[in-house]
Design a protein around this motif. Structure first.
Motif, PDB file in Angstrom:
ATOM      1  N   SER A  29      -8.484   4.152  -0.704  1.00  0.00           N
ATOM      2  CA  SER A  29      -7.876   4.786  -1.871  1.00  0.00           C
ATOM      3  C   SER A  29      -6.862   5.812  -1.402  1.00  0.00           C
ATOM      4  N   GLN A  84      -0.914  -1.012 -12.923  1.00  0.00           N
ATOM      5  CA  GLN A  84      -1.506  -0.207 -14.006  1.00  0.00           C
ATOM      6  C   GLN A  84      -1.240  -0.842 -15.370  1.00  0.00           C
ATOM      7  N   GLU A 161      -2.828   2.164  -9.506  1.00  0.00           N
ATOM      8  CA  GLU A 161      -3.462   2.725 -10.704  1.00  0.00           C
ATOM      9  C   GLU A 161      -4.092   1.611 -11.556  1.00  0.00           C
ATOM     10  N   THR A 192      -4.526   5.858  -6.815  1.00  0.00           N
ATOM     11  CA  THR A 192      -5.240   6.380  -7.990  1.00  0.00           C
ATOM     12  C   THR A 192      -5.141   7.894  -8.059  1.00  0.00           C
TER      13      THR A 192
END
Length: 752
Positions: A29, A84, A161, A192
Motif C-alpha cells: 500500500s 477508483q 484508490e 490509498t
C-alpha cells in the motif's frame, strides 16, 4: 525514478529519486497526502507515464529503451489496472468489458467467453454479466474492473484508490479480493488514503511526501514467488471486437449518426453520377484516340486528290442543282462521275510512281455491301508487300493479293451473330451472299439495285480479333470488312459509268408508277436515303450541341457530304528517299495531304478530343470537390465524438490497446457510416442516373448522335464511385483518431 514537470519559472518534482523494489506475492500500500506523488509513481510502474530520470526494471528487463509497442505489450500482458472510478466502457456489458481485454490476447470467441464467465464467477457476479455499467452498483462495478484486470493473468495488479468510491462494507470485500490475489502470487500495489485498511490487509506500506519516500515499512511477511520472464506477446485487438465497439458507439450517438447518414446520401449520389459520367467520357476518349492514332497519324503515307475542298464543293453544288432539276443525265454530271471514279489515267499513275521516294500508288477501292440485311463497308487492302501501311489487319492475318473472299473483324462478326456472341471464329470458312450497292461512296443507280450482277456468292475466309472497337463512333472498325486487292479488282469490273448516279436512294416497297413526281428518265427517285454502312454517319447529323461546339464532324464518306473528297483520293506510299522536291513534284498532280481525312475532319477530331479531355478534367475536379464535402463532415463529427470519448480511449490503452487498435475503431466507425450510406446511395443513384439519361435523350438524342448516352449506366463507373467514396470517407476516420491515439494513456484517463 524521478518525474519532473516544468511550470513557467519553476520545476515541480512529482516523484523525486524514488528507489523501491517489489516482489510477487506482496500486497504493497502506498500512502500519502494528495499531491504526494502516489498516483504518478503507480502510473510509471504501470507504463501509463514515463519517468524523467531513472529506470524501471521488471523481471530483470530494463524498460528504459522501450518503444510505444513495448509499453502496450507490457500493460496488456503484465499489468492489471483497478481504478477508483472503475473506468468501465459504458456501452459494453459487464462480460464484454472483460472480453475486450481478452480480445487483445488473440483468444478465440469461445475461449474469451469461457474466461470471462470464469472471472465473473470468481468475483461473485456471474448473474450480472449482461448488465451495462450504469445498471451495476459501485461494488459490482469494481468487481468487474478487477475481473478485467485479471483477464490476461498479469503479474502485477495496480489499484488506484480502489475503495475510494465505495461504502465501508463493500470496501472490505474489495480489499479481501485484492489480498487473496497477492496470496495467489500476484504483486498488488495499491494507492490509498485509508491507512487503517492498508494496515489490515497489506504486507508492506510505503509512505510518500512531496514525491519522496519517507517510510518503507513491512507489516507482515509474505510468501516468496519465483520471478518469471517478462511476457512479450504482441496480439492486437480483434477485428470483430473493434467492429462491435464501433457499432455500439454509433448506436449511442443516434442523432449525430442519423444526421451524418442522411447528409452523406445526396453527396454520394452525386459522386456516383459524376463518376458514371467520367467513365463514359473516358470511353469516348478511348473511341477518339484510335482515329487520331491509327488513321490520322500515318508514317510513310500521303494522300493525293485532283481537287481541294473548295473546288470539289463547287462541282458538287453544280451537280446537285441539276439533280434537283431532274436533269440526271445532263452533260455536267457524267464528266463529274468519270473524274470521281477514275481521276487519274494510267499514264498519270506511272509518272507519279516514278517520283523519287514514291514506292507505290494505291487506288482506293471501297464497296458498300449488304449481308443478311446488315450493311458493311468492304475495303480493298493494299498489296501484301505494303501491309505495314494500313491501319486494319495484323501481318499474320493478311491475305495474298489474289485471294478471294472477305475477312471479318470479330466486332463485324458480332453484327451477324449478335452482339453477345463469343465464338466469332465460327464464321470463318462459311459461304455468304452479299449485295454490292455502292462503290467508292457513289450510290448505284436505281435500275441496277436488284440485278444479279451485283449479288456475289463468296465466303468468309478469316475472322481476326480487333482490339480497338469503339462505342462513340458506333463501332468505327466494326463497320468494315476486308478483301484482297486482286479480288477487289474483279468486283470493280462489274461496274460501268452508267451504273452511277449522285443521289442516295432506297428500294421502295411499292411505288405508284403513275406518279410523275417519282420518275426521272424512267428511274424511280424516292425521297429519303438508303441506310448504308457508314459508322461515322450518326456523328455527322447535327444537334444543337454539335452545332454549338462543332463536335464529331467528319466529312469522309458519301458524296452528298459537304467537303468530301475521299472517292478521288489515291494513297501514296513513300520511302526514305522522299524529300521536299518529291513533294513539290507530287503537288503538280493535285492536293497532297498527310491524312486520310480532309483537314476539316482532322481539326474536328482533334477539337473533339480536346473537349473530351476538358470534360474529363472538369468532371474529375467536380468529383473531388463533391467527395471532400462529406469526407470533411465525417471528420468533424468524428473529432467531436473523440473529444467525448477521451476516457474510453484511455481505458483501452491502459489494458494494452495499441495506437493502431484505436485507429481501427474510429476507422471502422467511419467505414460503417460510409458503407451504409453508400449502399442506400447506390440504390437511389441508379434511377437518378436513368432519369438524367432520359432527359438528355429527350432533349438532344445523344444515343443516336453520339453512339451512346454519356449518362448510360456504367457499372464500372458506379462501382468505382462506391469504392472510392466509401474508401475515402472510411480513411477520414484516421485523421481525428490519430491525434487521440497518440496521447499518453495517463492524460486520457485524467480527462473529464
Amino acid at each position: 525514478m524521478t518525474k519532473k514537470y516544468h511550470l513557467k519559472n519553476k520545476t515541480v518534482h512529482a516523484v523525486n529519486d524514488v528507489n523501491l523494489e517489489f516482489h510477487k506475492g506482496e500486497f504493497v500500500s502506498i500512502l500519502g497526502l494528495s499531491g504526494s506523488g502516489k498516483t504518478t509513481l503507480v502510473s510509471q510502474i504501470g507504463g501509463l507515464d514515463k519517468a524523467t530520470e531513472g529506470r524501471l526494471i521488471v523481471d530483470g528487463v530494463d524498460t528504459t529503451n522501450f518503444k510505444q509497442q513495448d509499453w502496450n505489450n507490457y500493460r496488456k500482458n503484465n499489468i492489471g489496472f483497478v481504478f477508483q472510478d472503475f473506468n468501465l466502457i459504458s456501452h459494453l456489458t459487464a462480460k464484454e468489458n472483460i472480453e475486450i481485454a481478452l480480445s487483445l490476447s488473440g483468444l478465440s470467441p469461445k475461449e474469451k467467453s469461457d474466461r470471462a464467465d470464469e472471472l465473473l464467477a470468481l468475483m461473485g457476479i456471474a448473474d450480472q454479466e449482461d448488465q451495462l455499467p450504469k445498471q451495476l452498483s459501485g461494488g459490482q462495478k469494481q468487481r468487474v474492473a478487477i475481473a478485467r484486470a485479471l483477464s490476461n493473468k498479469p503479474d502485477i495488479i495496480l489499484a488506484d484508490e480502489p475503495t475510494g468510491a465505495l461504502d465501508p462494507d463493500t470496501s472490505v470485500q474489495i480489499m479481501e479480493i485484492l489480498q487473496s490475489l497477492a496470496e495467489q502470487g500476484h504483486l498488488v500495489i495499491m494507492v490509498t488514503h485509508n491507512k487503517y485498511l492498508a494496515r489490515d490487509y497489506s504486507t508492506r506500506i510505503v509512505e510518500l511526501k512531496a514525491g519522496e519516500v519517507i517510510s518503507n515499512e513491512e507489516i507482515k511477511p509474505c510468501k516468496k514467488y519465483k520471478n518469471e520472464a517478462l511476457s512479450t506477446d504482441k496480439s492486437s485487438l480483434q477485428f470483430m471486437t473493434a467492429l462491435k465497439i464501433a457499432f455500439n458507439n454509433l448506436k449511442i450517438r443516434k442523432k449525430s449518426t442519423i444526421f451524418l447518414f442522411v447528409s452523406l446520401i445526396p453527396s454520394m449520389i452525386l459522386i456516383i453520377a459524376i463518376m458514371n459520367l467520367i467513365f463514359n467520357i473516358d470511353g469516348y476518349k478511348k473511341d477518339v484516340e484510335p482515329l487520331l492514332d491509327h488513321v490520322l497519324s500515318k508514317d510513310n503515307m500521303l494522300y493525293l486528290s485532283p481537287y481541294d475542298n473548295e473546288k470539289l464543293e463547287g462541282k458538287q453544288s453544280a451537280v446537285y442543282r441539276d439533280i434537283t432539276r431532274k436533269k440526271i443525265h445532263s452533260e455536267k454530271i457524267e464528266p463529274f462521275i468519270k473524274e470521281t471514279v477514275q481521276p487519274y489515267s494510267h499514264e498519270d499513275i506511272h509518272h507519279i510512281e516514278n517520283i523519287k521516294g514514291v514506292e507505290k500508288v494505291l487506288k482506293n477501292m471501297t464497296f458498300h455491301v449488304t449481308i443478311d440485311d446488315n450493311d458493311f463497308i468492304l475495303v480493298a487492302l493494299p498489296p501484301k508487300a505494303y501491309s505495314a501501311y494500313q491501319p486494319y489487319l495484323h501481318r499474320k492475318d493478311y491475305p495474298d493479293d489474289n485471294d478471294e473472299g472477305v475477312i471479318f473483324s470479330s466486332d463485324a462478326a458480332k453484327v451477324l451473330l449478335g452482339k453477345y456472341a463469343t465464338n466469332t471464329s465460327s464464321l470463318a470458312g462459311q459461304d455468304i451472299a452479299m449485295n454490292i450497292d455502292h462503290y467508292k461512296s457513289v450510290p448505284l443507280g436505281m435500275s441496277i439495285l436488284n440485278t444479279d450482277r451485283y449479288k456475289v456468292d463468296t465466303k468468309i475466309t478469316d475472322v481476326f480479333e480487333r482490339d480497338s472497337k469503339t462505342v462513340l463512333m458506333r463501332n468505327y472498325y466494326a463497320g468494315y470488312i476486308f478483301t484482297s486487292q486482286g479480288y477487289a479488282e474483279k468486283l470493280k469490273e462489274r461496274f460501268t459509268l452508267d451504273d452511277f448516279s449522285l443521289f442516295e436512294c432506297e428500294v421502295p416497297l411499292s411505288v405508284d408508277e403513275t406518279d410523275d413526281e417519282l420518275l426521272i428518265d424512267g428511274q424511280y427517285l424516292v425521297r429519303g436515303h438508303r441506310s448504308i454502312a457508314d459508322p461515322l454517319k450518326p456523328l455527322r447529323a447535327k444537334t444543337s450541341l454539335q452545332e454549338k461546339y462543332d463536335l464529331f464532324d467528319f466529312k469522309e464518306y458519301g458524296l452528298h457530304m459537304k467537303g468530301n473528297n475521299y472517292s478521288v483520293k489515291h494513297t501514296i506510299i513513300t520511302n526514305d528517299q522522299w524529300d521536299k522536291n518529291s513533294l513539290k513534284e507530287l503537288e503538280a498532280y493535285g492536293v497532297v495531304s498527310h491524312y486520310h481525312f480532309d483537314q476539316y475532319s482532322v481539326a474536328s477530331s482533334r477539337k473533339t478530343n480536346n473537349y473530351i479531355k476538358y470534360s474529363l478534367f472538369g468532371a474529375t475536379i467536380a468529383a473531388v470537390i463533391v467527395i471532400l464535402i462529406p469526407a470533411l463532415l465525417v471528420c468533424v463529427i468524428l473529432y467531436i465524438s473523440i473529444l467525448l470519448r477521451i476516457k474510453e480511449i484511455g481505458i483501452l490503452k491502459s489494458i494494452g490497446a495499441r495506437n493502431r487498435d484505436i485507429l481501427h475503431i474510429f476507422t471502422m466507425e467511419s467505414g460503417l457510416l460510409a458503407c451504409s450510406s453508400g449502399l442506400v446511395s447506390f440504390l437511389l443513384a441508379i434511377p437518378v442516373i436513368q432519369y438524367i439519361r432520359h432527359v438528355l435523350e429527350e432533349k438532344y438524342r445523344l444515343e443516336y448522335f453520339l453512339g451512346s448516352n454519356p449518362m448510360n449506366v456504367n457499372v464500372m463507373g458506379i462501382v468505382a464511385a462506391f469504392l472510392i467514396s466509401v474508401g475515402l470517407i472510411t480513411l477520414i476516420g484516421l485523421l481525428p483518431g490519430k491525434k487521440a491515439s497518440q496521447l499518453q494513456p495517463n492524460a486520457l484517463l485524467k480527462h473529464d
